[in-house]
Design an enzyme around this catalytic site. Structure first.
Site, PDB file in Angstrom:
ATOM      1  N   LYS A  93      11.386  -2.633   7.945  1.00  0.00           N
ATOM      2  CA  LYS A  93      10.184  -1.826   7.664  1.00  0.00           C
ATOM      3  C   LYS A  93      10.044  -1.541   6.167  1.00  0.00           C
ATOM      4  O   LYS A  93       8.924  -1.428   5.657  1.00  0.00           O
ATOM      5  CB  LYS A  93      10.193  -0.524   8.461  1.00  0.00           C
ATOM      6  N   GLY A 120      10.588 -19.290  16.721  1.00  0.00           N
ATOM      7  CA  GLY A 120      10.430 -18.104  17.574  1.00  0.00           C
ATOM      8  C   GLY A 120       9.378 -17.177  17.002  1.00  0.00           C
ATOM      9  O   GLY A 120       9.615 -16.502  15.989  1.00  0.00           O
ATOM     10  N   VAL A 133      11.674 -27.675  19.719  1.00  0.00           N
ATOM     11  CA  VAL A 133      12.396 -27.994  18.479  1.00  0.00           C
ATOM     12  C   VAL A 133      13.340 -29.166  18.735  1.00  0.00           C
ATOM     13  O   VAL A 133      14.048 -29.190  19.753  1.00  0.00           O
ATOM     14  CB  VAL A 133      13.181 -26.760  17.972  1.00  0.00           C
ATOM     15  N   ASP A 151      21.019  -1.833  23.795  1.00  0.00           N
ATOM     16  CA  ASP A 151      20.788  -3.286  23.876  1.00  0.00           C
ATOM     17  C   ASP A 151      21.770  -3.997  24.804  1.00  0.00           C
ATOM     18  O   ASP A 151      21.500  -5.122  25.227  1.00  0.00           O
ATOM     19  CB  ASP A 151      20.924  -3.924  22.484  1.00  0.00           C
ATOM     20  N   HIS A 193     -11.458  14.850  13.226  1.00  0.00           N
ATOM     21  CA  HIS A 193     -12.385  13.883  12.636  1.00  0.00           C
ATOM     22  C   HIS A 193     -12.327  13.987  11.112  1.00  0.00           C
ATOM     23  O   HIS A 193     -12.312  15.104  10.590  1.00  0.00           O
ATOM     24  CB  HIS A 193     -13.809  14.189  13.112  1.00  0.00           C
TER      25      HIS A 193
HETATM   26  P1  FAD Z   1      23.247  -1.729  17.909  1.00  0.00           P
HETATM   27  O1  FAD Z   1      22.306  -1.112  16.986  1.00  0.00           O
HETATM   28  O2  FAD Z   1      23.383  -3.206  17.921  1.00  0.00           O
HETATM   29  O3  FAD Z   1      24.657  -1.055  17.603  1.00  0.00           O
HETATM   30  C1  FAD Z   1      25.811  -1.428  18.272  1.00  0.00           C
HETATM   31  C2  FAD Z   1      26.979  -1.191  17.339  1.00  0.00           C
HETATM   32  O4  FAD Z   1      28.178  -1.368  18.077  1.00  0.00           O
HETATM   33  C3  FAD Z   1      27.036  -2.176  16.190  1.00  0.00           C
HETATM   34  O5  FAD Z   1      27.096  -1.489  14.962  1.00  0.00           O
HETATM   35  C4  FAD Z   1      28.300  -2.983  16.452  1.00  0.00           C
HETATM   36  O6  FAD Z   1      28.988  -3.335  15.242  1.00  0.00           O
HETATM   37  C5  FAD Z   1      29.121  -1.998  17.242  1.00  0.00           C
HETATM   38  N1  FAD Z   1      30.113  -2.637  18.121  1.00  0.00           N
HETATM   39  C6  FAD Z   1      29.927  -3.681  18.961  1.00  0.00           C
HETATM   40  N2  FAD Z   1      31.048  -3.919  19.657  1.00  0.00           N
HETATM   41  C7  FAD Z   1      31.955  -2.997  19.248  1.00  0.00           C
HETATM   42  C8  FAD Z   1      33.284  -2.721  19.618  1.00  0.00           C
HETATM   43  N3  FAD Z   1      33.911  -3.401  20.596  1.00  0.00           N
HETATM   44  N4  FAD Z   1      33.938  -1.718  18.971  1.00  0.00           N
HETATM   45  C9  FAD Z   1      33.316  -0.983  18.003  1.00  0.00           C
HETATM   46  N5  FAD Z   1      32.047  -1.206  17.641  1.00  0.00           N
HETATM   47  C10 FAD Z   1      31.376  -2.188  18.260  1.00  0.00           C
HETATM   48  N6  FAD Z   1      13.903  -1.585  17.393  1.00  0.00           N
HETATM   49  C11 FAD Z   1      12.937  -0.655  17.315  1.00  0.00           C
HETATM   50  O7  FAD Z   1      12.862   0.222  18.182  1.00  0.00           O
HETATM   51  N7  FAD Z   1      12.042  -0.629  16.273  1.00  0.00           N
HETATM   52  C12 FAD Z   1      12.080  -1.568  15.302  1.00  0.00           C
HETATM   53  O8  FAD Z   1      11.261  -1.535  14.379  1.00  0.00           O
HETATM   54  C13 FAD Z   1      13.071  -2.568  15.360  1.00  0.00           C
HETATM   55  N8  FAD Z   1      13.152  -3.500  14.392  1.00  0.00           N
HETATM   56  C14 FAD Z   1      14.141  -4.435  14.445  1.00  0.00           C
HETATM   57  C15 FAD Z   1      14.197  -5.400  13.444  1.00  0.00           C
HETATM   58  C16 FAD Z   1      15.181  -6.370  13.479  1.00  0.00           C
HETATM   59  C17 FAD Z   1      15.231  -7.413  12.390  1.00  0.00           C
HETATM   60  C18 FAD Z   1      16.153  -6.364  14.526  1.00  0.00           C
HETATM   61  C19 FAD Z   1      17.252  -7.389  14.567  1.00  0.00           C
HETATM   62  C20 FAD Z   1      16.106  -5.414  15.531  1.00  0.00           C
HETATM   63  C21 FAD Z   1      15.095  -4.441  15.499  1.00  0.00           C
HETATM   64  N9  FAD Z   1      14.990  -3.474  16.499  1.00  0.00           N
HETATM   65  C22 FAD Z   1      13.990  -2.542  16.444  1.00  0.00           C
HETATM   66  C23 FAD Z   1      15.940  -3.421  17.624  1.00  0.00           C
HETATM   67  C24 FAD Z   1      17.012  -2.339  17.375  1.00  0.00           C
HETATM   68  O9  FAD Z   1      17.668  -2.603  16.165  1.00  0.00           O
HETATM   69  C25 FAD Z   1      17.994  -2.324  18.526  1.00  0.00           C
HETATM   70  O10 FAD Z   1      17.305  -2.198  19.746  1.00  0.00           O
HETATM   71  C26 FAD Z   1      18.957  -1.152  18.389  1.00  0.00           C
HETATM   72  O11 FAD Z   1      19.677  -1.230  17.190  1.00  0.00           O
HETATM   73  C27 FAD Z   1      19.918  -1.119  19.581  1.00  0.00           C
HETATM   74  O12 FAD Z   1      20.778  -0.047  19.431  1.00  0.00           O
HETATM   75  P2  FAD Z   1      22.242  -0.069  20.087  1.00  0.00           P
HETATM   76  O13 FAD Z   1      22.881   1.199  19.691  1.00  0.00           O
HETATM   77  O14 FAD Z   1      22.140  -0.399  21.523  1.00  0.00           O
HETATM   78  O15 FAD Z   1      22.969  -1.315  19.428  1.00  0.00           O
HETATM   79  P1  NAD Z   2      11.722 -11.902  20.797  1.00  0.00           P
HETATM   80  O1  NAD Z   2      12.168 -11.974  22.209  1.00  0.00           O
HETATM   81  O2  NAD Z   2      10.777 -10.873  20.382  1.00  0.00           O
HETATM   82  O3  NAD Z   2      11.071 -13.299  20.373  1.00  0.00           O
HETATM   83  C1  NAD Z   2      11.771 -14.503  20.490  1.00  0.00           C
HETATM   84  C2  NAD Z   2      10.733 -15.598  20.603  1.00  0.00           C
HETATM   85  O4  NAD Z   2      11.391 -16.833  20.454  1.00  0.00           O
HETATM   86  C3  NAD Z   2      10.046 -15.621  21.964  1.00  0.00           C
HETATM   87  O5  NAD Z   2       8.668 -15.674  21.798  1.00  0.00           O
HETATM   88  C4  NAD Z   2      10.612 -16.871  22.623  1.00  0.00           C
HETATM   89  O6  NAD Z   2       9.704 -17.476  23.512  1.00  0.00           O
HETATM   90  C5  NAD Z   2      10.877 -17.741  21.416  1.00  0.00           C
HETATM   91  N1  NAD Z   2      11.889 -18.769  21.621  1.00  0.00           N
HETATM   92  C6  NAD Z   2      13.039 -18.681  22.330  1.00  0.00           C
HETATM   93  N2  NAD Z   2      13.723 -19.852  22.252  1.00  0.00           N
HETATM   94  C7  NAD Z   2      12.994 -20.672  21.448  1.00  0.00           C
HETATM   95  C8  NAD Z   2      13.179 -21.985  20.961  1.00  0.00           C
HETATM   96  N3  NAD Z   2      14.263 -22.704  21.296  1.00  0.00           N
HETATM   97  N4  NAD Z   2      12.234 -22.528  20.180  1.00  0.00           N
HETATM   98  C9  NAD Z   2      11.124 -21.821  19.827  1.00  0.00           C
HETATM   99  N5  NAD Z   2      10.893 -20.550  20.263  1.00  0.00           N
HETATM  100  C10 NAD Z   2      11.830 -19.988  21.046  1.00  0.00           C
HETATM  101  O7  NAD Z   2      13.082 -11.857  19.950  1.00  0.00           O
HETATM  102  P2  NAD Z   2      13.318 -11.649  18.391  1.00  0.00           P
HETATM  103  O8  NAD Z   2      12.069 -11.778  17.637  1.00  0.00           O
HETATM  104  O9  NAD Z   2      14.497 -12.491  18.067  1.00  0.00           O
HETATM  105  O10 NAD Z   2      13.758 -10.136  18.339  1.00  0.00           O
HETATM  106  C11 NAD Z   2      14.847  -9.694  19.155  1.00  0.00           C
HETATM  107  C12 NAD Z   2      14.603  -8.327  19.695  1.00  0.00           C
HETATM  108  O11 NAD Z   2      14.757  -7.364  18.655  1.00  0.00           O
HETATM  109  C13 NAD Z   2      13.184  -8.117  20.213  1.00  0.00           C
HETATM  110  O12 NAD Z   2      13.076  -8.519  21.538  1.00  0.00           O
HETATM  111  C14 NAD Z   2      13.014  -6.648  20.089  1.00  0.00           C
HETATM  112  O13 NAD Z   2      13.522  -6.045  21.241  1.00  0.00           O
HETATM  113  C15 NAD Z   2      13.880  -6.291  18.902  1.00  0.00           C
HETATM  114  N6  NAD Z   2      13.002  -6.087  17.725  1.00  0.00           N
HETATM  115  C16 NAD Z   2      12.095  -5.083  17.769  1.00  0.00           C
HETATM  116  C17 NAD Z   2      11.248  -4.876  16.701  1.00  0.00           C
HETATM  117  C18 NAD Z   2      10.250  -3.767  16.784  1.00  0.00           C
HETATM  118  O14 NAD Z   2      10.386  -2.926  17.650  1.00  0.00           O
HETATM  119  N7  NAD Z   2       9.242  -3.735  15.921  1.00  0.00           N
HETATM  120  C19 NAD Z   2      11.312  -5.683  15.589  1.00  0.00           C
HETATM  121  C20 NAD Z   2      12.233  -6.720  15.586  1.00  0.00           C
HETATM  122  C21 NAD Z   2      13.091  -6.904  16.659  1.00  0.00           C
END
Ligand code: FAD
Ligand code: NAD
Length: 474
Positions: free
Chosen positions: A60, A189, A246, A321, A453
């Site tokens: 963000k 993707g 792909v 997750d 508004h």
């Molecule tokens: P995580 O955030 O993955 O945290 C799990 C933690 O557990 C990690 O730090 C990991 O190192 C630790 N861990 C794993 N195994 C072990 C172990 N055995 N011992 C100790 N530690 C361990 N979601 C939104 O709602 N809004 C967004 O805008 C958004 N943007 C995103 C953008 C990107 C690029 C990505 C990749 C994801 C985004 N997400 C967004 C998704 C969001 O980041 C995840 O849904 C969220 O972080 C999940 O939280 P969590 O606590 O389940 O897991």
């Molecule tokens: P995504 O599930 O949003 O999108 C993955 C896309 O890749 C899908 O449209 C799928 O059909 C496509 N795909 C899968 N295999 C493929 C292939 N072999 N070739 C071409 N296309 C393929 O997953 P993401 O974008 O990797 O993000 C992961 C998760 O992280 C999201 O599902 C979301 O939960 C979380 N996230 C959330 C936010 C947010 O809340 N704004 C932002 C980023 C990520």
């Protein structure tokens, strides 16, 4: 034993750190372990998980900077602001993003201290049962806890045979650290990450092509919204190919070639200086010793839980997750609170039917509840109110007339079933929609609420009125 706790949380992401804080507030002796490779200045793993380190927050920050850049380059002149062509200093943009990550991840350590949560740096794994609960290992330390909350999150899914070096071929980690604007960027993707990160680099000047396997674009969203989004993103300059397969991907030292077959089965080839692979995420369960203690996984590799986030083992819970449901930070946090409260004998609850989804593109896309295609498939009789931002004075004033709000309500009871927004401020507007859905509101309820508004929220108000065919400004 020194390392004896009421609750051990494994994983310090938004699910885990919130569960730990809430449990401590409720009077439990809590520890949280974290093993990620993102070290703070003390060399300890940073808290905050994917979200704070390599997800929600850094993405963000980059979306904001790139939005400002695009506004300065293309929107200022139309409002009578004359400036020289803006230049982007990518290292400075990344440094700002890293500063925000430092501040927030450090802040969680502060919150742990304030709430008396013990932070245990290291990898957590089950070792067996104890008289009182569970024995675990955190790094080399032995820990005992009555309850364990598994919040280990997820990691990016990679494509077989395509190693990610996070330099030329990136997943979300490298995509957030590209050190110069690529000339050509290919994204495999076209999901949430693909659209957000593709938008960042397109705004800054890259030619961006998204390759999506599914025949339909953005099939998680309402089909009306997805159609509008495709139109707008294409006009902005994102090239989006759906229904592709792909083929060979050949990374070199400075660029990468991607071959694929298009939706008509024709072979095609792209050359780019960067590739982002964003094809979904996989739950982190390996190294937990789950199998040895009998922790059940489902067919998707997620830890199996019931509606209360209880696993197959007594006293072991799992959230975020690593379990079913949308992979979203706010959903993980809700489940963190839910489980802490359930352990305390309270009525913790997460309504998975009212978890909003947001895509932070321009315009933003946000939704909560059912899509029109879901209602049709379920045979639910519904009515729809759809109003464009073009009919809203504030949207025109801020130069954001694109998009619409669509409200879906039960045809008989008027209960709101889904709200879908593409337009400016959608990420904030969706909160009102979520309140309405969570409290089983009707479109009539929203129609009778006085909306300030001029605000973008008036489009939501008008959509509620439109459900009853009585919109006033459209
Ligand atoms: P995580 O955030 O993955 O945290 C799990 C933690 O557990 C990690 O730090 C990991 O190192 C630790 N861990 C794993 N195994 C072990 C172990 N055995 N011992 C100790 N530690 C361990 N979601 C939104 O709602 N809004 C967004 O805008 C958004 N943007 C995103 C953008 C990107 C690029 C990505 C990749 C994801 C985004 N997400 C967004 C998704 C969001 O980041 C995840 O849904 C969220 O972080 C999940 O939280 P969590 O606590 O389940 O897991
Ligand atoms: P995504 O599930 O949003 O999108 C993955 C896309 O890749 C899908 O449209 C799928 O059909 C496509 N795909 C899968 N295999 C493929 C292939 N072999 N070739 C071409 N296309 C393929 O997953 P993401 O974008 O990797 O993000 C992961 C998760 O992280 C999201 O599902 C979301 O939960 C979380 N996230 C959330 C936010 C947010 O809340 N704004 C932002 C980023 C990520």
């Amino acid at each position: 034993m020194a390392n004896e706790f009421d609750i051990l949380v494994i994983g310090g992401g938004p699910g885990g750190y919130v569960a730990a804080i809430r449990a401590a507030q409720l009077g439990f002796k809590v520890a949280c372990c974290e093993s990620n490779p993102y070290a703070d200045p003390k060399g300890e793993p940073r808290l905050g998980g994917t979200c704070l380190n390599v997800g929600c927050i850094p993405s963000k920050a980059l979306l904001h900077t790139s939005h400002l850049y695009e506004e300065a380059a293309h929107a200022f002149a139309g409002q009578g602001i004359e400036i020289n062509a803006p230049k982007i200093d990518v290292p400075k943009m990344l440094a700002r993003k890293n500063g925000i990550v430092d501040q927030l991840t450090g802040g969680i350590k502060g919150l742990f201290k304030k709430n008396k949560v013990t932070f245990l740096p290291g990898h957590g794994a089950f070792a067996g049962q104890s008289a009182n609960g569970w024995q675990l290992k955190v790094g080399k330390e032995e820990v005992e806890a009555k309850h364990v909350i598994v919040a280990t999150g997820s990691r990016p899914r990679h494509l077989p045979g395509l190693p990610v070096d996070n330099k030329i071929v990136c997943d979300n980690v490298g995509a957030l650290d590209i050190d110069a604007v690529p000339k050509n960027l290919v994204v495999i993707g076209a999901g949430v990450i693909g659209l957000e990160m593709g938008s960042v680099w397109r705004r800054l000047g890259a030619e961006v092509t998204l390759l999506e396997a599914l025949p339909d674009f953005l099939s998680v969203a309402d089909a009306d919204i997805a159609r509008e989004a495709l139109k707008i993103f294409t006009k902005q300059g994102l090239t989006i190919h759906t229904g592709i397969k792909v083929g060979e991907v050949k990374p070199g030292k400075k660029n990468v070639t991607v071959t694929y077959t298009d939706k008509d089965g024709k072979a095609a080839k792209l050359e780019a200086d960067r590739l982002i692979v964003s094809v979904g995420r996989i739950p982190n369960t390996e190294g937990l010793n789950a199998g040895a203690v009998g922790l059940k996984l489902n067919e998707r590799g997620q830890i199996e839980v019931d509606a209360h986030c209880k696993t197959s083992l007594s006293g072991v819970w799992a959230i975020g997750d690593v379990v079913r449901g949308p992979m979203l930070a706010h959903k993980a946090m809700e489940e963190g609170v839910q489980v802490a409260e359930l352990i305390a004998g309270q009525a913790g609850h997460t309504n998975l039917d009212a978890v909003p989804g947001v895509i932070y593109t321009t315009p933003e896309i946000a939704w909560v509840g059912k899509t029109e295609q879901q209602l049709k498939a379920e045979g639910v009789a519904y009515k729809a109110g759809k109003v464009p931002f073009l009919a809203n004075g504030r949207a025109l004033g801020i130069g954001a007339p694109e998009g619409f709000v669509k409200m879906l309500a039960d045809a008989k009871t008027d209960r709101i079933l889904g709200i879908h927004i593409i337009g400016a401020g959608a990420s904030d507007l969706i909160s009102e929609a979520t309140v309405a859905l969570e409290f089983a509101g009707a479109s009539e309820d929203l129609a009778r609420i006085c909306h300030a508004h001029p605000t973008l929220s008036e489009v939501l108000h008008e959509a509620a009125l439109a459900c009853d065919k009585r919109a006033l400004h459209f």
